[in-house]
Motif scaffolding. Structure first.
Motif, PDB file in Angstrom:
ATOM      1  N   TYR A  44       0.837  -1.196   0.000  1.00  0.00           N
ATOM      2  CA  TYR A  44       0.000   0.000   0.000  1.00  0.00           C
ATOM      3  C   TYR A  44       0.876   1.252   0.000  1.00  0.00           C
ATOM      4  CZ  TYR A  44      -3.597  -3.258   1.763  1.00  0.00           C
ATOM      5  OH  TYR A  44      -4.453  -4.313   1.918  1.00  0.00           O
ATOM      6  N   LEU A  45       0.338   2.303  -0.586  1.00  0.00           N
ATOM      7  CA  LEU A  45       0.907   3.638  -0.439  1.00  0.00           C
ATOM      8  C   LEU A  45      -0.191   4.511   0.130  1.00  0.00           C
ATOM      9  CD1 LEU A  45       3.177   5.743  -0.915  1.00  0.00           C
ATOM     10  CD2 LEU A  45       2.162   6.153  -3.163  1.00  0.00           C
ATOM     11  N   LEU A  46       0.051   5.095   1.308  1.00  0.00           N
ATOM     12  CA  LEU A  46      -0.931   5.958   1.958  1.00  0.00           C
ATOM     13  C   LEU A  46      -0.426   7.390   1.920  1.00  0.00           C
ATOM     14  CD1 LEU A  46      -0.970   3.023   3.554  1.00  0.00           C
ATOM     15  CD2 LEU A  46      -2.692   4.203   4.928  1.00  0.00           C
ATOM     16  N   LEU A  47      -1.206   8.267   1.334  1.00  0.00           N
ATOM     17  CA  LEU A  47      -0.815   9.661   1.147  1.00  0.00           C
ATOM     18  C   LEU A  47      -1.681  10.558   2.016  1.00  0.00           C
ATOM     19  CD1 LEU A  47      -0.417   9.623  -2.738  1.00  0.00           C
ATOM     20  CD2 LEU A  47       1.319   9.165  -0.982  1.00  0.00           C
ATOM     21  N   GLU A  48      -1.020  11.262   2.934  1.00  0.00           N
ATOM     22  CA  GLU A  48      -1.732  12.109   3.885  1.00  0.00           C
ATOM     23  C   GLU A  48      -1.529  13.586   3.532  1.00  0.00           C
ATOM     24  OE1 GLU A  48      -2.343  12.220   8.689  1.00  0.00           O
ATOM     25  OE2 GLU A  48      -0.283  12.276   7.944  1.00  0.00           O
ATOM     26  N   ASP A  49      -2.569  14.189   2.981  1.00  0.00           N
ATOM     27  CA  ASP A  49      -2.604  15.635   2.709  1.00  0.00           C
ATOM     28  C   ASP A  49      -1.519  16.103   1.739  1.00  0.00           C
ATOM     29  OD1 ASP A  49      -4.577  15.427   4.595  1.00  0.00           O
ATOM     30  OD2 ASP A  49      -3.570  16.591   6.133  1.00  0.00           O
TER      31      ASP A  49
ATOM     32  N   ILE B 288       2.998  -1.290  -6.364  1.00  0.00           N
ATOM     33  CA  ILE B 288       2.088  -1.053  -5.242  1.00  0.00           C
ATOM     34  C   ILE B 288       0.675  -1.477  -5.635  1.00  0.00           C
ATOM     35  CG2 ILE B 288       1.044   0.723  -3.775  1.00  0.00           C
ATOM     36  CD1 ILE B 288       3.975   0.177  -3.119  1.00  0.00           C
ATOM     37  N   ASP B 289       0.011  -2.214  -4.763  1.00  0.00           N
ATOM     38  CA  ASP B 289      -1.320  -2.743  -5.086  1.00  0.00           C
ATOM     39  C   ASP B 289      -2.393  -1.665  -5.108  1.00  0.00           C
ATOM     40  OD1 ASP B 289      -0.577  -5.455  -5.389  1.00  0.00           O
ATOM     41  OD2 ASP B 289      -0.535  -5.701  -3.216  1.00  0.00           O
ATOM     42  N   VAL B 290      -2.347  -0.753  -4.139  1.00  0.00           N
ATOM     43  CA  VAL B 290      -3.384   0.284  -4.084  1.00  0.00           C
ATOM     44  C   VAL B 290      -2.830   1.519  -3.388  1.00  0.00           C
ATOM     45  CG1 VAL B 290      -4.387  -0.617  -1.927  1.00  0.00           C
ATOM     46  CG2 VAL B 290      -5.785   0.790  -3.451  1.00  0.00           C
ATOM     47  N   VAL B 291      -3.206   2.684  -3.901  1.00  0.00           N
ATOM     48  CA  VAL B 291      -2.852   3.968  -3.300  1.00  0.00           C
ATOM     49  C   VAL B 291      -4.088   4.487  -2.564  1.00  0.00           C
ATOM     50  CG1 VAL B 291      -2.122   6.354  -3.722  1.00  0.00           C
ATOM     51  CG2 VAL B 291      -1.184   4.482  -5.114  1.00  0.00           C
ATOM     52  N   ILE B 292      -3.886   4.946  -1.330  1.00  0.00           N
ATOM     53  CA  ILE B 292      -4.993   5.466  -0.530  1.00  0.00           C
ATOM     54  C   ILE B 292      -4.673   6.908  -0.167  1.00  0.00           C
ATOM     55  CG2 ILE B 292      -6.345   5.204   1.586  1.00  0.00           C
ATOM     56  CD1 ILE B 292      -5.527   2.198   1.491  1.00  0.00           C
ATOM     57  N   MET B 293      -5.589   7.818  -0.475  1.00  0.00           N
ATOM     58  CA  MET B 293      -5.366   9.247  -0.275  1.00  0.00           C
ATOM     59  C   MET B 293      -6.333   9.813   0.760  1.00  0.00           C
ATOM     60  SD  MET B 293      -4.888  10.306  -4.269  1.00  0.00           S
ATOM     61  CE  MET B 293      -6.096   9.091  -4.781  1.00  0.00           C
ATOM     62  N   SER B 294      -5.818  10.646   1.650  1.00  0.00           N
ATOM     63  CA  SER B 294      -6.664  11.276   2.656  1.00  0.00           C
ATOM     64  C   SER B 294      -7.504  12.385   2.035  1.00  0.00           C
ATOM     65  CB  SER B 294      -5.804  11.867   3.781  1.00  0.00           C
ATOM     66  OG  SER B 294      -5.133  13.035   3.324  1.00  0.00           O
ATOM     67  N   ARG B 295      -8.473  12.855   2.792  1.00  0.00           N
ATOM     68  CA  ARG B 295      -9.362  13.929   2.337  1.00  0.00           C
ATOM     69  C   ARG B 295      -8.573  15.190   1.991  1.00  0.00           C
ATOM     70  NH1 ARG B 295     -11.420  17.587   0.572  1.00  0.00           N
ATOM     71  NH2 ARG B 295     -13.448  18.536   0.922  1.00  0.00           N
TER      72      ARG B 295
ATOM     73  N   THR C 241       9.217  -7.089   2.923  1.00  0.00           N
ATOM     74  CA  THR C 241       8.703  -8.232   2.165  1.00  0.00           C
ATOM     75  C   THR C 241       7.365  -8.722   2.702  1.00  0.00           C
ATOM     76  OG1 THR C 241       9.934  -9.826   3.521  1.00  0.00           O
ATOM     77  CG2 THR C 241      11.029  -8.969   1.545  1.00  0.00           C
ATOM     78  N   ALA C 242       7.071  -8.418   3.953  1.00  0.00           N
ATOM     79  CA  ALA C 242       5.770  -8.779   4.519  1.00  0.00           C
ATOM     80  C   ALA C 242       4.720  -7.766   4.046  1.00  0.00           C
ATOM     81  CB  ALA C 242       5.855  -8.786   6.046  1.00  0.00           C
ATOM     82  N   ARG C 243       3.466  -8.035   4.320  1.00  0.00           N
ATOM     83  CA  ARG C 243       2.412  -7.098   3.938  1.00  0.00           C
ATOM     84  C   ARG C 243       2.649  -5.770   4.659  1.00  0.00           C
ATOM     85  NH1 ARG C 243      -2.945  -8.751   5.589  1.00  0.00           N
ATOM     86  NH2 ARG C 243      -3.707  -7.281   4.033  1.00  0.00           N
ATOM     87  N   CYS C 244       2.704  -4.681   3.897  1.00  0.00           N
ATOM     88  CA  CYS C 244       3.028  -3.405   4.516  1.00  0.00           C
ATOM     89  C   CYS C 244       2.562  -2.240   3.660  1.00  0.00           C
ATOM     90  CB  CYS C 244       4.528  -3.292   4.801  1.00  0.00           C
ATOM     91  SG  CYS C 244       5.573  -3.346   3.322  1.00  0.00           S
ATOM     92  N   GLY C 245       2.612  -1.068   4.271  1.00  0.00           N
ATOM     93  CA  GLY C 245       2.250   0.150   3.566  1.00  0.00           C
ATOM     94  C   GLY C 245       3.226   1.260   3.891  1.00  0.00           C
ATOM     95  N   ILE C 246       3.439   2.143   2.954  1.00  0.00           N
ATOM     96  CA  ILE C 246       4.316   3.301   3.128  1.00  0.00           C
ATOM     97  C   ILE C 246       3.445   4.537   3.254  1.00  0.00           C
ATOM     98  CG2 ILE C 246       6.024   4.772   1.961  1.00  0.00           C
ATOM     99  CD1 ILE C 246       7.051   2.104   0.675  1.00  0.00           C
ATOM    100  N   VAL C 247       3.701   5.343   4.273  1.00  0.00           N
ATOM    101  CA  VAL C 247       2.931   6.559   4.523  1.00  0.00           C
ATOM    102  C   VAL C 247       3.787   7.766   4.169  1.00  0.00           C
ATOM    103  CG1 VAL C 247       1.676   7.921   6.250  1.00  0.00           C
ATOM    104  CG2 VAL C 247       1.688   5.411   6.404  1.00  0.00           C
ATOM    105  N   ILE C 248       3.249   8.638   3.327  1.00  0.00           N
ATOM    106  CA  ILE C 248       3.930   9.879   2.954  1.00  0.00           C
ATOM    107  C   ILE C 248       3.047  11.040   3.400  1.00  0.00           C
ATOM    108  CG2 ILE C 248       4.868  11.279   1.071  1.00  0.00           C
ATOM    109  CD1 ILE C 248       6.406   8.702   1.571  1.00  0.00           C
ATOM    110  N   GLY C 249       3.639  11.972   4.139  1.00  0.00           N
ATOM    111  CA  GLY C 249       2.869  13.061   4.710  1.00  0.00           C
ATOM    112  C   GLY C 249       2.916  14.336   3.879  1.00  0.00           C
ATOM    113  N   ASN C 250       2.253  15.332   4.392  1.00  0.00           N
ATOM    114  CA  ASN C 250       2.155  16.644   3.755  1.00  0.00           C
ATOM    115  C   ASN C 250       3.541  17.245   3.514  1.00  0.00           C
ATOM    116  OD1 ASN C 250       2.044  19.812   4.582  1.00  0.00           O
ATOM    117  ND2 ASN C 250       0.322  19.251   3.278  1.00  0.00           N
ATOM    118  N   GLU C 251       3.685  17.956   2.384  1.00  0.00           N
ATOM    119  CA  GLU C 251       4.979  18.525   1.999  1.00  0.00           C
ATOM    120  C   GLU C 251       5.559  19.465   3.051  1.00  0.00           C
ATOM    121  OE1 GLU C 251       2.795  17.815  -1.955  1.00  0.00           O
ATOM    122  OE2 GLU C 251       2.282  18.416   0.080  1.00  0.00           O
ATOM    123  N   GLY C 252       4.704  20.232   3.714  1.00  0.00           N
ATOM    124  CA  GLY C 252       5.198  21.201   4.679  1.00  0.00           C
ATOM    125  C   GLY C 252       5.260  20.693   6.104  1.00  0.00           C
TER     126      GLY C 252
END
Length: 280
Positions: A130-135, A154-161, A224-235
């Protein structure tokens, strides 16, 4: 197959298309978005195209049809198609060069714009990566992260509001066609974002995000295990709420650099995941 060429930017349909450029709420309401340029439209899935808007100076209706259908379009004779190409395949709106410029966001328009049907993905459970994108706020960053997600598997990208609209024309251009292929989920409120994050954690998905203090060197982490990467707001980076839920990793930097661009950091982490999965 000929039709009237629209020569006025005040035409009701052209005004509507121009509104789609600036109004994400309208794009969401009507479940459409815009792409432009020969490459983006040629690569688009045929069934995703709602309407082609074509400069009469660039090509004819038949040539526009062939661009989408490829050589197979030649097998349909004028008689088989009849006078109404739109009824059989897709809507084609012919416009003057001046009008095509009015619905283009690029400095040098290529003379063709498509109104596309939006895709909706809802399935995020049971995936491996997963790729999780926060703001994420910059359209270019979001587009680059989407492209890298596809390239890194990456299987799915998830984006915050709080993320910039994935259907922003600048984001679409930055994806370079990934928008057609990479599954993604946009959360429309914080509750949805929190629910998905908590679901993933309960399902055994490890979440990793960049953080300087009390963190592990990113290459020492087992991706290698099931996991997700979280990327936060640029600022502001990853929020405190998310920091409390994830495992913290760091990417060493030389010089006086305090942080990396969001898309660069995300790309490094996604490709480390990809490297480990290919080599272990």
């Amino acid at each position: 197959m000929s039709q009237e060429i629209i020569t006025s930017s005040s035409n009701p349909y052209i005004k509507y298309v121009k509104s789609l450029i600036k109004k994400p709420g309208l794009r969401k309401r009507d479940n459409v978005y815009l792409v432009e340029g020969m490459r983006m439209i040629k690569d688009a899935p045929e069934d995703d195209i709602h309407t082609l808007i074509v400069s009469s100076e660039l090509m004819t209706e038949s040539e526009a049809l062939e661009l989408v259908l490829g050589p197979s379009a030649r097998h349909f004779s004028e008689e088989a198609i009849g006078e109404d190409v739109n009824a059989m395949f897709l809507n084609i709106v012919m416009v003057s060069p001046e009008v095509i410029k009015s619905v283009s966001e690029t400095v040098t328009p290529q003379g063709i714009v498509a109104v596309m049907k939006r895709k909706e993905y809802t399935d995020y459970k049971g995936k491996s990566s997963y790729l999780l994108l926060e703001d994420i706020q910059d359209p270019g960053n979001l587009g680059t992260l989407m492209r890298t997600a596809e390239a890194a598997g990456i299987d799915v990208v998830i984006m915050s509001r709080g993320c910039v609209d994935i259907y922003n024309p600048k984001t679409i251009r930055s994806t370079m066609g990934t928008i057609y292929r990479q599954p993604f989920i946009t959360c429309y409120d914080m509750n949805e974002w929190d629910t998905i994050v908590d679901d993933l954690i309960r399902d055994g998905v490890k979440l990793y995000g960049g953080y300087l203090d009390d963190s592990s060197y990113y290459a020492d982490v087992d991706f290698t295990a099931r996991c997700g990467i979280v990327i936060g707001n640029e600022g502001n980076g990853i929020s405190d709420e998310m920091i409390a839920k994830i495992d913290k990793v760091n990417i060493p930097m030389n010089g006086e650099i305090e942080s990396l661009n969001a898309s660069v950091a995300g790309s490094i982490l996604m490709y480390e995941m990809n490297r480990q999965r290919y080599t272990r």
